[in-house]
Design a protein around this motif. Structure first.
Motif, PDB file in Angstrom:
ATOM      1  N   GLU A 172      54.276  67.029 107.154  1.00 39.92           N
ATOM      2  CA  GLU A 172      53.324  67.922 107.805  1.00 39.92           C
ATOM      3  C   GLU A 172      53.594  69.350 107.343  1.00 39.92           C
ATOM      4  O   GLU A 172      54.707  69.704 106.977  1.00 39.92           O
ATOM      5  CB  GLU A 172      53.469  67.829 109.327  1.00 39.92           C
ATOM      6  CG  GLU A 172      54.852  68.196 109.838  1.00 39.92           C
ATOM      7  CD  GLU A 172      55.032  67.894 111.310  1.00 39.92           C
ATOM      8  OE1 GLU A 172      54.030  67.867 112.029  1.00 39.92           O
ATOM      9  OE2 GLU A 172      56.182  67.680 111.726  1.00 39.92           O
ATOM     10  N   SER A 173      52.553  70.168 107.341  1.00 48.41           N
ATOM     11  CA  SER A 173      52.700  71.540 106.876  1.00 48.41           C
ATOM     12  C   SER A 173      52.005  72.482 107.857  1.00 48.41           C
ATOM     13  O   SER A 173      50.864  72.217 108.249  1.00 48.41           O
ATOM     14  CB  SER A 173      52.082  71.688 105.482  1.00 48.41           C
ATOM     15  OG  SER A 173      52.337  72.953 104.947  1.00 48.41           O
ATOM     16  N   ALA A 231      66.279  67.418  95.578  1.00 48.71           N
ATOM     17  CA  ALA A 231      66.586  66.022  95.271  1.00 48.71           C
ATOM     18  C   ALA A 231      65.543  65.391  94.352  1.00 48.71           C
ATOM     19  O   ALA A 231      65.599  64.183  94.096  1.00 48.71           O
ATOM     20  CB  ALA A 231      66.681  65.222  96.571  1.00 48.71           C
ATOM     21  N   GLY A 232      64.599  66.183  93.865  1.00 45.43           N
ATOM     22  CA  GLY A 232      63.592  65.642  92.959  1.00 45.43           C
ATOM     23  C   GLY A 232      62.522  64.828  93.657  1.00 45.43           C
ATOM     24  O   GLY A 232      61.875  63.980  93.026  1.00 45.43           O
ATOM     25  N   VAL A 233      62.324  65.066  94.961  1.00 48.08           N
ATOM     26  CA  VAL A 233      61.287  64.348  95.702  1.00 48.08           C
ATOM     27  C   VAL A 233      59.944  65.052  95.495  1.00 48.08           C
ATOM     28  O   VAL A 233      59.866  66.291  95.525  1.00 48.08           O
ATOM     29  CB  VAL A 233      61.620  64.312  97.210  1.00 48.08           C
ATOM     30  CG1 VAL A 233      60.488  63.678  98.004  1.00 48.08           C
ATOM     31  CG2 VAL A 233      62.924  63.553  97.435  1.00 48.08           C
ATOM     32  N   ARG A 234      58.920  64.293  95.289  1.00 47.72           N
ATOM     33  CA  ARG A 234      57.567  64.860  95.188  1.00 47.72           C
ATOM     34  C   ARG A 234      57.027  65.042  96.610  1.00 47.72           C
ATOM     35  O   ARG A 234      56.722  64.069  97.299  1.00 47.72           O
ATOM     36  CB  ARG A 234      56.657  63.932  94.386  1.00 47.72           C
ATOM     37  CG  ARG A 234      55.228  64.447  94.252  1.00 47.72           C
ATOM     38  CD  ARG A 234      54.353  63.406  93.593  1.00 47.72           C
ATOM     39  NE  ARG A 234      52.944  63.754  93.711  1.00 47.72           N
ATOM     40  CZ  ARG A 234      51.956  62.877  93.775  1.00 47.72           C
ATOM     41  NH1 ARG A 234      52.245  61.570  93.723  1.00 47.72           N
ATOM     42  NH2 ARG A 234      50.709  63.263  93.886  1.00 47.72           N
ATOM     43  N   VAL A 235      56.910  66.292  97.037  1.00 45.25           N
ATOM     44  CA  VAL A 235      56.483  66.605  98.394  1.00 45.25           C
ATOM     45  C   VAL A 235      54.972  66.781  98.436  1.00 45.25           C
ATOM     46  O   VAL A 235      54.407  67.620  97.728  1.00 45.25           O
ATOM     47  CB  VAL A 235      57.170  67.890  98.907  1.00 45.25           C
ATOM     48  CG1 VAL A 235      56.673  68.247 100.299  1.00 45.25           C
ATOM     49  CG2 VAL A 235      58.686  67.717  98.910  1.00 45.25           C
ATOM     50  N   ILE A 236      54.305  65.979  99.266  1.00 45.73           N
ATOM     51  CA  ILE A 236      52.855  66.090  99.470  1.00 45.73           C
ATOM     52  C   ILE A 236      52.638  66.640 100.887  1.00 45.73           C
ATOM     53  O   ILE A 236      53.060  66.027 101.861  1.00 45.73           O
ATOM     54  CB  ILE A 236      52.154  64.727  99.322  1.00 45.73           C
ATOM     55  CG1 ILE A 236      52.452  64.116  97.960  1.00 45.73           C
ATOM     56  CG2 ILE A 236      50.654  64.877  99.533  1.00 45.73           C
ATOM     57  CD1 ILE A 236      51.898  62.710  97.784  1.00 45.73           C
ATOM     58  N   GLU A 237      51.980  67.782 100.977  1.00 46.59           N
ATOM     59  CA  GLU A 237      51.820  68.438 102.270  1.00 46.59           C
ATOM     60  C   GLU A 237      50.533  68.004 102.970  1.00 46.59           C
ATOM     61  O   GLU A 237      49.472  67.908 102.353  1.00 46.59           O
ATOM     62  CB  GLU A 237      51.831  69.952 102.095  1.00 46.59           C
ATOM     63  CG  GLU A 237      53.154  70.465 101.554  1.00 46.59           C
ATOM     64  CD  GLU A 237      53.184  71.967 101.457  1.00 46.59           C
ATOM     65  OE1 GLU A 237      53.377  72.642 102.486  1.00 46.59           O
ATOM     66  OE2 GLU A 237      53.020  72.480 100.330  1.00 46.59           O
ATOM     67  N   LEU A 238      50.663  67.750 104.262  1.00 47.79           N
ATOM     68  CA  LEU A 238      49.523  67.407 105.116  1.00 47.79           C
ATOM     69  C   LEU A 238      49.355  68.540 106.118  1.00 47.79           C
ATOM     70  O   LEU A 238      50.075  68.601 107.122  1.00 47.79           O
ATOM     71  CB  LEU A 238      49.781  66.076 105.836  1.00 47.79           C
ATOM     72  CG  LEU A 238      48.654  65.535 106.720  1.00 47.79           C
ATOM     73  CD1 LEU A 238      47.440  65.168 105.868  1.00 47.79           C
ATOM     74  CD2 LEU A 238      49.129  64.318 107.510  1.00 47.79           C
ATOM     75  N   GLU A 287      45.213  58.982 105.705  1.00 43.37           N
ATOM     76  CA  GLU A 287      44.800  57.635 105.269  1.00 43.37           C
ATOM     77  C   GLU A 287      44.496  57.615 103.777  1.00 43.37           C
ATOM     78  O   GLU A 287      44.865  56.666 103.070  1.00 43.37           O
ATOM     79  CB  GLU A 287      43.575  57.203 106.074  1.00 43.37           C
ATOM     80  CG  GLU A 287      43.369  55.692 106.132  1.00 43.37           C
ATOM     81  CD  GLU A 287      42.613  55.159 104.928  1.00 43.37           C
ATOM     82  OE1 GLU A 287      42.718  53.961 104.639  1.00 43.37           O
ATOM     83  OE2 GLU A 287      41.928  55.974 104.266  1.00 43.37           O
ATOM     84  N   ARG A 288      43.863  58.676 103.272  1.00 49.64           N
ATOM     85  CA  ARG A 288      43.565  58.751 101.840  1.00 49.64           C
ATOM     86  C   ARG A 288      44.859  58.803 101.025  1.00 49.64           C
ATOM     87  O   ARG A 288      44.963  58.155  99.974  1.00 49.64           O
ATOM     88  CB  ARG A 288      42.713  59.993 101.540  1.00 49.64           C
ATOM     89  CG  ARG A 288      41.251  59.861 101.938  1.00 49.64           C
ATOM     90  CD  ARG A 288      40.401  60.932 101.274  1.00 49.64           C
ATOM     91  NE  ARG A 288      40.864  62.284 101.621  1.00 49.64           N
ATOM     92  CZ  ARG A 288      40.477  62.952 102.707  1.00 49.64           C
ATOM     93  NH1 ARG A 288      39.617  62.383 103.560  1.00 49.64           N
ATOM     94  NH2 ARG A 288      40.917  64.169 102.956  1.00 49.64           N
ATOM     95  N   LEU A 289      45.819  59.577 101.493  1.00 53.03           N
ATOM     96  CA  LEU A 289      47.093  59.670 100.782  1.00 53.03           C
ATOM     97  C   LEU A 289      47.808  58.329 100.750  1.00 53.03           C
ATOM     98  O   LEU A 289      48.343  57.926  99.721  1.00 53.03           O
ATOM     99  CB  LEU A 289      47.983  60.728 101.445  1.00 53.03           C
ATOM    100  CG  LEU A 289      47.544  62.184 101.283  1.00 53.03           C
ATOM    101  CD1 LEU A 289      48.423  63.096 102.132  1.00 53.03           C
ATOM    102  CD2 LEU A 289      47.614  62.598  99.815  1.00 53.03           C
ATOM    103  N   LEU A 290      47.803  57.630 101.895  1.00 55.11           N
ATOM    104  CA  LEU A 290      48.472  56.337 101.955  1.00 55.11           C
ATOM    105  C   LEU A 290      47.782  55.305 101.063  1.00 55.11           C
ATOM    106  O   LEU A 290      48.435  54.415 100.501  1.00 55.11           O
ATOM    107  CB  LEU A 290      48.514  55.837 103.398  1.00 55.11           C
ATOM    108  CG  LEU A 290      49.357  56.668 104.382  1.00 55.11           C
ATOM    109  CD1 LEU A 290      49.229  56.103 105.792  1.00 55.11           C
ATOM    110  CD2 LEU A 290      50.816  56.705 103.953  1.00 55.11           C
ATOM    111  N   ARG A 291      46.465  55.448 100.914  1.00 56.39           N
ATOM    112  CA  ARG A 291      45.709  54.486 100.110  1.00 56.39           C
ATOM    113  C   ARG A 291      45.785  54.791  98.616  1.00 56.39           C
ATOM    114  O   ARG A 291      45.852  53.881  97.790  1.00 56.39           O
ATOM    115  CB  ARG A 291      44.233  54.500 100.561  1.00 56.39           C
ATOM    116  CG  ARG A 291      43.363  53.443  99.866  1.00 56.39           C
ATOM    117  CD  ARG A 291      41.928  53.464 100.361  1.00 56.39           C
ATOM    118  NE  ARG A 291      41.246  54.703 100.012  1.00 56.39           N
ATOM    119  CZ  ARG A 291      40.864  55.621 100.882  1.00 56.39           C
ATOM    120  NH1 ARG A 291      41.099  55.460 102.182  1.00 56.39           N
ATOM    121  NH2 ARG A 291      40.240  56.723 100.483  1.00 56.39           N
ATOM    122  N   GLU A 292      45.810  56.085  98.260  1.00 55.24           N
ATOM    123  CA  GLU A 292      45.676  56.466  96.857  1.00 55.24           C
ATOM    124  C   GLU A 292      46.991  56.888  96.202  1.00 55.24           C
ATOM    125  O   GLU A 292      47.082  56.889  94.970  1.00 55.24           O
ATOM    126  CB  GLU A 292      44.667  57.619  96.737  1.00 55.24           C
ATOM    127  CG  GLU A 292      43.274  57.256  97.240  1.00 55.24           C
ATOM    128  CD  GLU A 292      42.342  58.451  97.287  1.00 55.24           C
ATOM    129  OE1 GLU A 292      42.788  59.562  96.875  1.00 55.24           O
ATOM    130  OE2 GLU A 292      41.191  58.296  97.737  1.00 55.24           O
TER     131      GLU A 292
END
Length: 468
Positions: free
Chosen positions: A196-197, A210-217, A231-236
């Motif tokens: 969450e952001s 740690a080289g994690v790709r962080v996707i902000e919601l 839901e789109r992030l989890l699907r795509e």
């Protein structure tokens, strides 16, 4: 070992910590200064290397020192000239400014400043030292003492389905140490993680490092979480894990609405995604909080983490996590870290839970936070007027402010440093350029005579930093 020497061993890190503070405060140059190595300090102070390492970890968490791989620890430069702080990383500059003793630090989130239990813990420890002599102490408890693990397991149990046992609880030196272990155990390096952001900068930096790709919601301006976007992030996207707050989001201070909570839980369960729940402020909600997110998701795909520091104060810095899965690997990683945790301190915290004193303390602390937030809101209205908007925080000790006009928040930050005030620009709470028109301000300053002066200065800085 005698009672006296047992107590000295338990609190050796405190003496080392004070020694290091004095050593760091002697640094007055504008360049970084290398500090003594673990072995050098251990020999100098006649304590174990693990004690030195624990003291350094506390100092690093506070932003007083930083580590360089294969090089050692360094103290941040502490220039007397605020203009010398203009270059470099914004978070580095914030830490360097916050170290100065003459600064009014409004950038933190420390609810326990309004009512720590330091004195109570020390009194309980004196009682427990007599009850648990050194020769009865186990040699190693890498995941924490059983009494405290059992107390936490009982506290987090809410139903026969969502129940925990002492073996599901792991206690580490601090939140950072616990999250480091989770990154290893979950194999997060190189994977995608949704957060969450805005999100706490310590967590963001740790994931990035740690080289994690962080996707902000992002949270919406109305204080809603976009479950359709999730839901789109989890699907795509190949999302490995989602990290969300249990009840109230940090640092925005908003609580997820009931329908959003149910929707998010349903989507996580549908995609079989891991939930990493941040429960740092779970017990400091100022209003009657709905069921935490952890009670709505599959407990087999759930990890909860938190710490005692937000509620008990700096004398209880330990972080902890709860997980039903990967017990063998978690135990191995905690054993490898060899956290030096005071067994007496942990038992004192456990006694707070068993006696019910922690609940009495939380009631009083929440009342203090509510009153302080109301006073801060009145001051913001008086001094900042139509310059910022915000929602009243639902937990914690900060306000998340949004400028009503386009401003250069870095310029605001720099101007406030000149006025000997430290604020937290919103961009620190994002890795993708969000929240440039926001800032975080603490409200845990009862009776602070300089707060009104600081807010007047902030109002002027916002006016001078307009970009449109």
């Amino acid at each position: 070992m005698t009672l006296r020497s047992e107590r000295q061993a338990d609190f050796a890190y405190q003496a080392v910590y004070r020694y290091m503070i004095n050593l760091i405060n002697e640094v007055s140059t504008d360049t970084r200064v290398k500090l003594p190595s673990l072995r050098q300090l251990a020999a100098r102070l006649n304590v174990s290397i693990s004690t030195i390492q624990y003291a350094y970890s506390l100092l690093e968490k506070e932003g007083r020192v930083y580590s360089v791989a294969k090089s050692g620890y360094y103290a941040w430069p502490m220039s007397a000239n605020p203009m010398a702080w203009m270059g470099g990383d914004l978070l580095d500059r914030l830490y360097a400014a916050a170290r100065r003793p003459d600064m009014l630090v409004l950038s933190g989130d420390e609810p326990a400043l309004l009512g720590a239990l330091d004195a109570t813990l020390l009194r309980l420890e004196r009682e427990l030292v007599r009850q648990y002599p050194g020769h009865l102490q186990p040699w190693s408890q890498p995941c924490g003492v059983w009494e405290l693990r059992a107390a936490l397991a009982a506290r987090y149990t809410s139903s026969p389905t969502h129940c925990w046992h002492a073996d599901d609880v792991y206690i580490g030196a601090d939140v950072r140490g616990v999250l480091d272990i989770l990154i290893e155990v979950l194999g997060l390096r190189g994977t995608a993680v949704v957060v969450e952001s805005p999100c706490d900068w310590l967590i963001l930096r740790l994931l990035q490092g740690a080289g994690v790709r962080v996707i902000e919601l992002p949270w919406t301006a109305q204080g809603r979480l976009d479950s359709a976007a999730l839901e789109r992030l989890l699907r795509e996207e190949p999302v490995h894990l989602v990290m969300l707050s249990s009840t109230v989001s940090l640092p925005s201070g908003v609580a997820m609405q009931v329908e959003d909570r149910l929707d998010v839980a349903q989507r996580l369960n549908q995609y079989g995604c891991w939930l990493l729940e941040n429960d740092s402020l779970g017990e400091l909600s100022l209003d009657a909080a709905p069921a935490p997110l952890r009670d709505l998701v599959n407990p087999e795909r759930l990890i909860v983490f938190s710490s005692f520091e937000k509620t008990l104060g700096s004398e209880a810095p330990y972080g902890y996590l709860l997980s039903r899965r990967m017990g063998r690997e978690l135990q191995r990683q905690f054993l490898l870290r060899s956290f030096r945790l005071s067994s007496i301190r942990q038992r004192a915290i456990a006694r707070l839970y068993h006696s019910g004193r922690i609940d009495q303390h939380l009631v009083a602390l929440r009342e203090h936070l509510r009153a302080q937030a109301l006073q801060m809101s009145q001051r913001l209205t008086q001094h900042l007027g139509g310059q910022v908007t915000y929602q009243m925080p639902r937990a914690g000790a900060t306000f998340w402010l949004a400028s009503t006009r386009a401003v250069d928040m870095r310029k605001v930050f720099q101007q406030m440093l000149v006025r000997q005030v430290v604020i937290a620009p919103g961009e620190l709470f994002s890795v993708s350029g969000l929240h440039h028109q926001h800032l975080r301000l603490s409200h845990t300053f009862p009776g602070q005579p300089n707060l009104d002066i600081a807010l007047i200065a902030l109002s002027e800085a916002l006016r001078q930093a307009k970009t449109g």
